[in-house]
Every structure is written in structure tokens, then in C-alpha cells.
Design an enzyme around this catalytic site. Structure first.
Site, PDB file in Angstrom:
ATOM      1  N   LEU A 160       0.817  -1.206   0.000  1.00  0.00           N
ATOM      2  CA  LEU A 160       0.000   0.000   0.000  1.00  0.00           C
ATOM      3  C   LEU A 160       0.855   1.262   0.000  1.00  0.00           C
ATOM      4  O   LEU A 160       0.492   2.275  -0.604  1.00  0.00           O
ATOM      5  CB  LEU A 160      -0.922   0.015   1.227  1.00  0.00           C
ATOM      6  CG  LEU A 160      -2.204  -0.805   1.148  1.00  0.00           C
ATOM      7  CD1 LEU A 160      -2.900  -0.838   2.496  1.00  0.00           C
ATOM      8  CD2 LEU A 160      -3.158  -0.241   0.088  1.00  0.00           C
ATOM      9  N   HIS A 161       1.982   1.201   0.667  1.00  0.00           N
ATOM     10  CA  HIS A 161       2.866   2.363   0.756  1.00  0.00           C
ATOM     11  C   HIS A 161       3.823   2.460  -0.427  1.00  0.00           C
ATOM     12  O   HIS A 161       4.691   3.343  -0.452  1.00  0.00           O
ATOM     13  CB  HIS A 161       3.669   2.312   2.063  1.00  0.00           C
ATOM     14  CG  HIS A 161       2.843   2.598   3.274  1.00  0.00           C
ATOM     15  ND1 HIS A 161       2.160   1.631   3.962  1.00  0.00           N
ATOM     16  CD2 HIS A 161       2.578   3.766   3.917  1.00  0.00           C
ATOM     17  CE1 HIS A 161       1.517   2.173   4.984  1.00  0.00           C
ATOM     18  NE2 HIS A 161       1.754   3.465   4.978  1.00  0.00           N
ATOM     19  N   GLY A 162       3.689   1.564  -1.405  1.00  0.00           N
ATOM     20  CA  GLY A 162       4.527   1.628  -2.591  1.00  0.00           C
ATOM     21  C   GLY A 162       5.776   0.783  -2.448  1.00  0.00           C
ATOM     22  O   GLY A 162       6.106   0.288  -1.367  1.00  0.00           O
TER      23      GLY A 162
END
Length: 454
Positions: free
Chosen positions: A336-338
Site C-alpha cells: 500500500l505504501h509503494g
């Protein structure tokens, strides 16, 4: 300046006055060159966001307008705010939102499970953007896209579980995903939470107080991160103090975003309780800076993301075992945070650390019959003979708290808050390497302790 013999004869009280004068000048200079320009630069953007949130609430929750109109207003105002902050990058976000709804509609017509397919496609879209978009552009739009993915996945799994009885229509869906109170900086809310803000909305002074309080705490966190942390712990400090300073700057910048998202959500109507109180706390810094455990840090870092991960990842994967569920949760959080390898390394390390800490402290609580578990026991604990108020038990908990502070300083120091892209791979972990990865070795030793007492 002074020769040694002259300095020795220098009056001690006058020397103290000089030090105080220099500190005062330092504070004045800090305010003039950092504090005031920083607040001035952020005020215009904050004003626009907060105005949009107030406009949204007044037009949708003050008068009795049709629900379809409310959802339309939510979509329009939210889209306007997103365009203001992210310009043309919003097109990439809208592609995600539209394609996700089309796929949800197809899956709903075929009467198959929505959750797994939507999750795979959503994460595929995020990973694809890592390579298709320019790094700086992706860093800007990553947050809103992460929030949109969380909302879409929650709708998918809630449809599968029956929490949502039917697929939201287009206006309900767009109003939820693009809602200005939660689409720009967060926090995540469920589709039912979004619908609830239109039911008997509460207007009282406590709403204003909560919004102002969150805004002021956010501005305080922002000035701490940008101006004061490095002033308190200057660059010439020791290596360990420097690591703590870098980690603290990262944490305070996170608190700023958390309080800002809290302010926007409250102004939009989220967080109202039936008794007239307003309870919406995205992050609780007091439990992070002075933690009872790393488990507590993970919970209070972002309570709404923690809730989302618990509902849609941890519980789904828990049937495969506790460790698998923990690692799956932190893997999803990393995605989700890349594809940011320093952040992924921090999250995966935290996953292992929290699992080890939880296991060891649980075994210790059984062995000692004392309140030393990773989650604090209630004031009148009925499970353990020795409560946390006893000095030996309190000392054990303090040692774990000190260890948690150490781990946080070590883990957070590799996050570069001054750059939108991570450093090259070897350099990104240089600070860990300089300490010979001592925190990871301590975690491994702690896990060895678990087997010894098991």
C-alpha cells in the site's frame, strides 16, 4: 576568541548570561527564518482544504436534501480538492476509481466473490504505477490512490460478507471514494461510516473544539518536524542521538498528516457519537513516544489503517497461523505504501519484532503470573496475580518500553523526510550498517529467549 587564561578569569555568572542571550537569539532566529515562513507556506493550502470540508458539510448535512444530491456534492467537492492539490495526476486516480467500479459491477452480476479479485487488480494497478509514472509524480498521488484502494477493497469484502447488502450505485460509490473529508489525506472510513454522517448530523460546540484542537496539534507537529527537532538535537550530536533525531522528525511529520486528516474528517462530519461527543483519533503520539510495547505503537500509529488491515487482511489470513497472518498484514501494508524498500524493510522488521515481543511477553506473563503482556492489562486484572502497579512488574514493563523506544529510533532513522525518492539501495541502509544491525540482533536474541522459556 579568548585565550585560555583569559577564559578562566571570565566571570561565571556573566558567562551564563551570555549563554542565555545566545539561546534567546537562537529562538528568535528560528522563529523568524523557519517557524513563521513554514506556517505561512502551509496556511493557504490548509485554508482551501478546510473550506471545502466545511462547504461539504453545510451543503449536505445542514439541510434535508435528497441523498443522490448529497453524494453528487461529495463527489464534486472532493474532486475539486484533489485537482487543487494534485493537478493532472488526478486522472490516474480517476482511472483507478472508474475501472474498480466497472469490475465490481461485473463481479456482482456474475455473483462471485469480489474481495480477492479486486485486491489483486488494485495492487497490480499500484505496482504498475511504480514503473509507469515519474517517481516524483507517483510520490505525490500515491497517498490518495492508497486511500482509494483501501475503500474499494473494503466495499468488495463487505459485499462478500454481507455487511453491505447491495453494490452501491454510481453516485453512492463516487461520493464515498471521493469524499473530501477522507480522500485527500485520509483517514480511511468504511462505506457505512460514510452513510452514517448523513443520519441525524450533530452540530455543537464540541465539534468546533475537536476540529480546532486537531488542527492546532497538527500545526505543532509540523513545526516540530521542520524547525524544532533539529534545534533540540543539533547535527553535531552523537550518532545515536542523531538516529533518534532523524526518527523523531519522521514521526512528527506523520503526526502532522494524521492530525490534518483528523481535522478534515471531523469538519466533514465524521466521528460524531450519539451522546454528542466527537471521537476521531487517527494517531495517538503519547502511546508512540512513550510506548508500552511495539504492538501498541503499531495500533496507535494509524488506528484506521490498523482497523482496515485487521478486518480485511489479518482475519482473512489468520487461518494459516499467527505468524503468516502478521507477515501477510505487513506485506500488504508495504504494498500500500509503494515499492519503497526502506519503508518496506521497516514494516517487515516491525512485523517480526511485534510477533516476537508479543510471544515472549505472553510467555513471561504466564511464567511470572504478572501483567507484563504486550497489551496493557486492565486496572483490575483478574488473569494475573501480580498487577502492573507492583514495582518489579513495572520495572519489567519499563525495560520493554525502553527497548521499544530504541527499536523505533533505529528503524525510523533510515527514512529520509527531505526527499521524495529513497536513496540508492546500499546508502539507504547505511545507518543500520553503521550500528552493525544491532536492533535486528537484539530481536533475534529476544526470539531465542522465547524458545528458552517456552
Amino acid at each position: 576568541m579568548y585565550e585560555d587564561e583569559d577564559y578562566e578569569e571570565f566571570d561565571a555568572s556573566y558567562s551564563q548570561e551570555m549563554v542565555e542571550e545566545e539561546m534567546n537569539l537562537g529562538i528568535v532566529s528560528l522563529a523568524e527564518h523557519c517557524l513563521i515562513p513554514t506556517l505561512r507556506s502551509v496556511s493557504s493550502q490548509l485554508l482551501l482544504l478546510l473550506t471545502c470540508c466545511l462547504l461539504y458539510r453545510c451543503t449536505t448535512q445542514l439541510a434535508n436534501v435528497p441523498m443522490a444530491i448529497r453524494h453528487m456534492i461529495s463527489s464534486v467537492i472532493g474532486l475539486y480538492a484533489l485537482i487543487y492539490f494534485f493537478k493532472g495526476l488526478v486522472i490516474d486516480l480517476l482511472i483507478l476509481v472508474v475501472v474498480a467500479y466497472v469490475i465490481l459491477s461485473i463481479l456482482n452480476a456474475l455473483e462471485v466473490n469480489h474481495g480477492p479479485i479486486i485486491t489483486l487488480l488494485s495492487f497490480g494497478y499500484l505496482v504498475g504505477n511504480e514503473f509507469l509514472l515519474e517517481p516524483e509524480s507517483w510520490q505525490k498521488i500515491r497517498g490518495p490512490e492508497m486511500l482509494a484502494v483501501m475503500k474499494v477493497i473494503s466495499i468488495a469484502f463487505d459485499l462478500d460478507s454481507g455487511v453491505i447488502k447491495r453494490l452501491p450505485n454510481l453516485w453512492e460509490y463516487s461520493g464515498y471514494v471521493l469524499c473530501v473529508g477522507t480522500s485527500v489525506f485520509g483517514a480511511w472510513c468504511s462505506f457505512q461510516d460514510y452513510l452514517n454522517i448523513y443520519i441525524n448530523p450533530i452540530w455543537n460546540i464540541k465539534w468546533v473544539i475537536k476540529a480546532v484542537q486537531s488542527l492546532l496539534l497538527g500545526l505543532l507537529s509540523f513545526t516540530l518536524s521542520v524547525c524544532f527537532v533539529e534545534w533540540f538535537i543539533p547535527p553535531e550530536s552523537s550518532e545515536w542521538w542523531g538516529m533518534y533525531r532523524d526518527a523523531l522528525q519522521f514521526r512528527t511529520s506523520h503526526y502532522f498528516v494524521s492530525y490534518l486528516s483528523e481535522t478534515a474528517a471531523v469538519l466533514s462530519g465524521f466521528g460524531a457519537q450519539s451522546n454528542g461527543q466527537w471521537h476521531l483519533n487517527v494517531s495517538e503520539p503519547q502511546h508512540i513516544e512513550l510506548p508500552h510495547s511495539l504492538v501498541q505503537v503499531v495500533i496507535y500509529w494509524n488506528k484506521y489503517m490498523h482497523k482496515w488491515l485487521k478486518l480485511y487482511v489479518f482475519r482473512t489470513s489468520s487461518k494459516y497461523g499467527g505468524l503468516v497472518a502478521v507477515l501477510a498484514t505487513y506485506t500488504v501494508s508495504s504494498l500500500l505504501h509503494g515499492l519503497n524498500y526502506p519503508l518496506a524493510a521497516i514494516l517487515m522488521s516491525l512485523g517480526v519484532y511485534t510477533y516476537v515481543e508479543y510471544s515472549v511477553r505472553y510467555k513471561l506473563s504466564v511464567l511470572l503470573d504478572a501483567c507484563v503482556t504486550a497489551r496493557p492489562c486492565p486496572a483490575h486484572c483478574m488473569r494475573h496475580k501480580h498487577s502492573s502497579s507492583l514495582l518489579p512488574v513495572a520495572m519489567v514493563n519499563w525495560l520493554w518500553s525502553a527497548l521499544a523506544v530504541f527499536h523505533l529510533a533505529y528503524l525510523g532513522c533510515i527514512v529520509d523526510t527531505t526527499s521524495s525518492t529513497p536513496a540508492p539501495f546500499p546508502q539507504a541502509f547505511q545507518k543500520w550498517s553503521n550500528t552493525h544491525y544491532i536492533s535486528h540482533w537484539i530481536a533475534l536474541t529476544t526470539y531465542f529467549l522465547y524458545f528458552c522459556i517456552k
